[in-house]
Scaffold this motif. Sequence first.
Motif, PDB file in Angstrom:
ATOM      1  N   ILE A 108     -85.009 -59.280   9.633  1.00  0.00           N
ATOM      2  CA  ILE A 108     -84.594 -60.471   8.890  1.00  0.00           C
ATOM      3  C   ILE A 108     -83.981 -61.491   9.836  1.00  0.00           C
ATOM      4  N   GLY A 109     -83.187 -61.012  10.794  1.00  0.00           N
ATOM      5  CA  GLY A 109     -82.631 -61.913  11.795  1.00  0.00           C
ATOM      6  C   GLY A 109     -83.699 -62.581  12.627  1.00  0.00           C
ATOM      7  N   LEU A 114     -87.157 -67.244  13.907  1.00  0.00           N
ATOM      8  CA  LEU A 114     -88.476 -67.858  13.982  1.00  0.00           C
ATOM      9  C   LEU A 114     -88.536 -69.123  13.128  1.00  0.00           C
ATOM     10  N   VAL A 115     -88.012 -69.052  11.920  1.00  0.00           N
ATOM     11  CA  VAL A 115     -88.005 -70.232  11.046  1.00  0.00           C
ATOM     12  C   VAL A 115     -87.222 -71.367  11.703  1.00  0.00           C
ATOM     13  N   MET A 140     -91.193 -69.936  22.656  1.00  0.00           N
ATOM     14  CA  MET A 140     -92.226 -68.975  23.017  1.00  0.00           C
ATOM     15  C   MET A 140     -91.693 -67.542  22.949  1.00  0.00           C
ATOM     16  N   ALA A 141     -90.439 -67.351  23.333  1.00  0.00           N
ATOM     17  CA  ALA A 141     -89.848 -66.010  23.254  1.00  0.00           C
ATOM     18  C   ALA A 141     -89.808 -65.516  21.810  1.00  0.00           C
ATOM     19  N   MET A 142     -89.446 -66.403  20.895  1.00  0.00           N
ATOM     20  CA  MET A 142     -89.396 -66.008  19.491  1.00  0.00           C
ATOM     21  C   MET A 142     -90.788 -65.721  18.947  1.00  0.00           C
ATOM     22  N   ALA A 146     -91.707 -61.877  17.379  1.00  0.00           N
ATOM     23  CA  ALA A 146     -91.697 -61.683  15.936  1.00  0.00           C
ATOM     24  C   ALA A 146     -92.845 -60.831  15.402  1.00  0.00           C
ATOM     25  N   PHE A 147     -94.069 -61.238  15.650  1.00  0.00           N
ATOM     26  CA  PHE A 147     -95.191 -60.587  14.979  1.00  0.00           C
ATOM     27  C   PHE A 147     -95.437 -59.151  15.446  1.00  0.00           C
TER      28      PHE A 147
END
Length: 206
Positions: A108-109, A114-115, A140-142, A146-147
Amino acid sequence: MSDARPTRFAAPVWLGVLLIATGAAGLLGAFALSVDKIELLSNPQAALGCDLNPFLSCSGAMESEQGSAFGFPNPFLGLMAFPAPIIMGALALGRVALPRWVWTVFSIGVLGGLVFVLWLAQQSIFFLGFVCPWCFLVWMAMYAMAFPLWTWGFGSGALPAGAGFRRFAAPLQSWGWVLSLALAVIVVVTIMVALPGIPRYIFSGF
Protein backbone atom coordinates in the motif's frame (compact mmCIF):
# COMPACT_ATOMS: atom_id res chain seq x y z
CA MET A 1 -10.91 -28.26 8.78
CA SER A 2 -7.85 -26.02 9.19
CA ASP A 3 -6.67 -23.60 6.50
CA ALA A 4 -3.42 -25.03 5.07
CA ARG A 5 -2.49 -21.86 3.22
CA PRO A 6 0.69 -20.18 4.51
CA THR A 7 0.37 -16.97 6.48
CA ARG A 8 4.03 -15.93 6.26
CA PHE A 9 5.92 -15.33 3.02
CA ALA A 10 9.59 -14.95 2.11
CA ALA A 11 10.18 -12.97 -1.07
CA PRO A 12 12.48 -14.45 -3.73
CA VAL A 13 16.09 -13.32 -3.91
CA TRP A 14 15.56 -11.46 -7.20
CA LEU A 15 12.85 -9.33 -5.59
CA GLY A 16 15.09 -8.62 -2.63
CA VAL A 17 17.85 -7.41 -4.95
CA LEU A 18 15.34 -5.27 -6.86
CA LEU A 19 13.94 -3.68 -3.71
CA ILE A 20 17.42 -2.83 -2.42
CA ALA A 21 18.53 -1.41 -5.79
CA THR A 22 15.42 0.69 -6.38
CA GLY A 23 15.26 1.80 -2.76
CA ALA A 24 18.90 2.88 -2.92
CA ALA A 25 18.33 4.75 -6.21
CA GLY A 26 15.32 6.54 -4.77
CA LEU A 27 17.22 7.36 -1.57
CA LEU A 28 20.12 8.74 -3.62
CA GLY A 29 17.76 11.01 -5.54
CA ALA A 30 16.01 12.16 -2.36
CA PHE A 31 19.34 12.81 -0.61
CA ALA A 32 20.75 14.81 -3.54
CA LEU A 33 17.59 16.90 -3.72
CA SER A 34 17.61 17.47 0.04
CA VAL A 35 21.20 18.70 -0.11
CA ASP A 36 20.31 21.02 -2.99
CA LYS A 37 17.24 22.29 -1.14
CA ILE A 38 19.35 23.18 1.89
CA GLU A 39 21.84 24.89 -0.42
CA LEU A 40 19.06 26.97 -1.94
CA LEU A 41 17.76 27.93 1.49
CA SER A 42 21.19 29.16 2.54
CA ASN A 43 21.99 30.74 -0.83
CA PRO A 44 18.94 31.42 -3.04
CA GLN A 45 21.23 32.47 -5.91
CA ALA A 46 23.21 29.22 -5.89
CA ALA A 47 23.78 27.50 -9.23
CA LEU A 48 22.93 23.82 -8.80
CA GLY A 49 24.75 21.18 -10.79
CA CYS A 50 21.48 19.62 -11.92
CA ASP A 51 20.18 22.88 -13.42
CA LEU A 52 21.27 21.91 -16.91
CA ASN A 53 19.00 24.09 -19.06
CA PRO A 54 15.47 25.57 -18.89
CA PHE A 55 13.97 22.13 -19.53
CA LEU A 56 16.11 20.18 -17.01
CA SER A 57 16.06 21.92 -13.65
CA CYS A 58 16.12 20.81 -10.02
CA SER A 59 15.86 24.25 -8.44
CA GLY A 60 12.76 25.07 -10.47
CA ALA A 61 11.06 21.92 -9.19
CA MET A 62 12.02 22.50 -5.57
CA GLU A 63 10.92 26.14 -5.60
CA SER A 64 7.54 25.31 -7.14
CA GLU A 65 4.35 24.78 -5.15
CA GLN A 66 4.38 21.13 -6.21
CA GLY A 67 7.85 20.74 -4.67
CA SER A 68 6.33 20.97 -1.17
CA ALA A 69 3.09 19.08 -1.70
CA PHE A 70 2.62 18.25 2.00
CA GLY A 71 3.88 21.51 3.44
CA PHE A 72 7.55 20.51 3.51
CA PRO A 73 10.05 19.70 0.73
CA ASN A 74 9.18 16.48 -1.09
CA PRO A 75 12.76 15.12 -0.85
CA PHE A 76 12.42 14.89 2.93
CA LEU A 77 9.54 12.49 2.38
CA GLY A 78 11.81 10.36 0.21
CA LEU A 79 14.45 10.27 2.93
CA MET A 80 11.84 8.82 5.27
CA ALA A 81 10.24 6.42 2.79
CA PHE A 82 13.02 4.83 0.73
CA PRO A 83 14.76 3.04 3.61
CA ALA A 84 11.63 0.82 3.78
CA PRO A 85 12.23 -1.06 0.49
CA ILE A 86 15.92 -1.41 1.36
CA ILE A 87 14.98 -3.05 4.67
CA MET A 88 12.36 -5.28 3.00
CA GLY A 89 14.91 -6.26 0.36
CA ALA A 90 17.49 -7.14 2.99
CA LEU A 91 14.93 -9.32 4.78
CA ALA A 92 14.15 -11.02 1.47
CA LEU A 93 17.83 -11.77 0.89
CA GLY A 94 17.92 -13.27 4.39
CA ARG A 95 14.94 -15.47 3.45
CA VAL A 96 12.90 -14.04 6.33
CA ALA A 97 9.23 -14.98 6.07
CA LEU A 98 6.99 -12.04 6.92
CA PRO A 99 3.26 -12.02 7.73
CA ARG A 100 0.83 -11.17 4.96
CA TRP A 101 -0.14 -7.93 6.72
CA VAL A 102 3.46 -6.69 6.51
CA TRP A 103 3.57 -7.23 2.75
CA THR A 104 0.13 -5.65 2.44
CA VAL A 105 1.07 -2.51 4.36
CA PHE A 106 4.35 -2.22 2.42
CA SER A 107 2.55 -2.67 -0.91
CA ILE A 108 0.00 0.00 0.00
CA GLY A 109 2.89 2.33 0.76
CA VAL A 110 4.47 1.56 -2.61
CA LEU A 111 1.11 2.23 -4.28
CA GLY A 112 0.92 5.61 -2.54
CA GLY A 113 4.46 6.40 -3.66
CA LEU A 114 3.70 5.42 -7.25
CA VAL A 115 0.56 7.56 -7.35
CA PHE A 116 2.50 10.48 -5.90
CA VAL A 117 5.37 10.32 -8.41
CA LEU A 118 2.91 9.92 -11.29
CA TRP A 119 1.17 13.09 -10.12
CA LEU A 120 4.52 14.86 -9.84
CA ALA A 121 5.46 13.73 -13.36
CA GLN A 122 2.15 15.02 -14.72
CA GLN A 123 2.59 18.35 -12.94
CA SER A 124 6.20 18.66 -14.06
CA ILE A 125 5.57 17.86 -17.72
CA PHE A 126 2.26 19.61 -18.36
CA PHE A 127 2.21 22.50 -15.87
CA LEU A 128 5.77 23.40 -14.93
CA GLY A 129 7.25 22.63 -18.35
CA PHE A 130 10.51 21.07 -17.21
CA VAL A 131 11.89 17.90 -15.62
CA CYS A 132 14.10 17.65 -12.56
CA PRO A 133 16.89 15.10 -13.26
CA TRP A 134 17.07 13.81 -9.68
CA CYS A 135 13.27 13.66 -9.54
CA PHE A 136 13.34 11.59 -12.74
CA LEU A 137 15.62 9.07 -11.00
CA VAL A 138 13.10 8.80 -8.15
CA TRP A 139 10.25 8.31 -10.64
CA MET A 140 12.08 5.49 -12.41
CA ALA A 141 12.93 3.82 -9.10
CA MET A 142 9.27 3.74 -8.14
CA TYR A 143 8.20 2.39 -11.54
CA ALA A 144 10.79 -0.40 -11.35
CA MET A 145 9.83 -1.31 -7.79
CA ALA A 146 6.06 -1.38 -7.93
CA PHE A 147 4.88 -3.91 -10.50
CA PRO A 148 7.36 -6.73 -9.77
CA LEU A 149 6.39 -6.44 -6.10
CA TRP A 150 2.69 -6.64 -6.86
CA THR A 151 2.83 -9.45 -9.40
CA TRP A 152 4.89 -11.56 -7.00
CA GLY A 153 2.68 -10.62 -4.05
CA PHE A 154 -0.61 -11.52 -5.68
CA GLY A 155 0.75 -14.62 -7.41
CA SER A 156 2.35 -16.02 -4.25
CA GLY A 157 -0.51 -15.14 -1.93
CA ALA A 158 1.57 -12.63 0.05
CA LEU A 159 -1.05 -10.03 -0.87
CA PRO A 160 -4.74 -10.73 -0.26
CA ALA A 161 -6.69 -11.66 -3.38
CA GLY A 162 -9.29 -14.14 -4.56
CA ALA A 163 -8.24 -17.62 -5.62
CA GLY A 164 -9.04 -16.91 -9.27
CA PHE A 165 -6.90 -13.78 -9.35
CA ARG A 166 -4.02 -15.62 -7.64
CA ARG A 167 -4.15 -18.35 -10.28
CA PHE A 168 -4.05 -15.68 -12.99
CA ALA A 169 -1.14 -13.83 -11.34
CA ALA A 170 0.94 -16.88 -10.40
CA PRO A 171 2.55 -17.39 -13.85
CA LEU A 172 3.33 -13.65 -14.04
CA GLN A 173 5.26 -13.41 -10.76
CA SER A 174 8.61 -12.69 -12.42
CA TRP A 175 7.20 -10.62 -15.29
CA GLY A 176 6.19 -7.47 -13.48
CA TRP A 177 9.22 -5.78 -15.02
CA VAL A 178 7.33 -5.68 -18.33
CA LEU A 179 4.67 -3.43 -16.81
CA SER A 180 7.35 -1.30 -15.12
CA LEU A 181 9.22 -0.93 -18.39
CA ALA A 182 6.03 -0.06 -20.25
CA LEU A 183 5.19 2.69 -17.76
CA ALA A 184 8.73 4.08 -17.92
CA VAL A 185 8.62 4.16 -21.73
CA ILE A 186 5.24 5.92 -21.69
CA VAL A 187 6.56 8.61 -19.35
CA VAL A 188 9.79 9.10 -21.35
CA VAL A 189 7.91 9.34 -24.64
CA THR A 190 5.46 11.81 -23.08
CA ILE A 191 8.39 13.95 -21.93
CA MET A 192 9.98 13.87 -25.37
CA VAL A 193 6.73 14.87 -27.08
CA ALA A 194 5.52 17.46 -24.58
CA LEU A 195 8.95 19.02 -23.98
CA PRO A 196 10.79 18.88 -27.33
CA GLY A 197 13.56 21.07 -25.92
CA ILE A 198 14.84 18.12 -23.89
CA PRO A 199 15.67 15.77 -26.80
CA ARG A 200 17.18 18.68 -28.74
CA TYR A 201 19.40 19.46 -25.76
CA ILE A 202 20.41 15.82 -25.30
CA PHE A 203 21.19 15.12 -28.93
CA SER A 204 23.12 18.37 -29.34
CA GLY A 205 25.79 16.91 -27.06
CA PHE A 206 25.08 19.34 -24.24
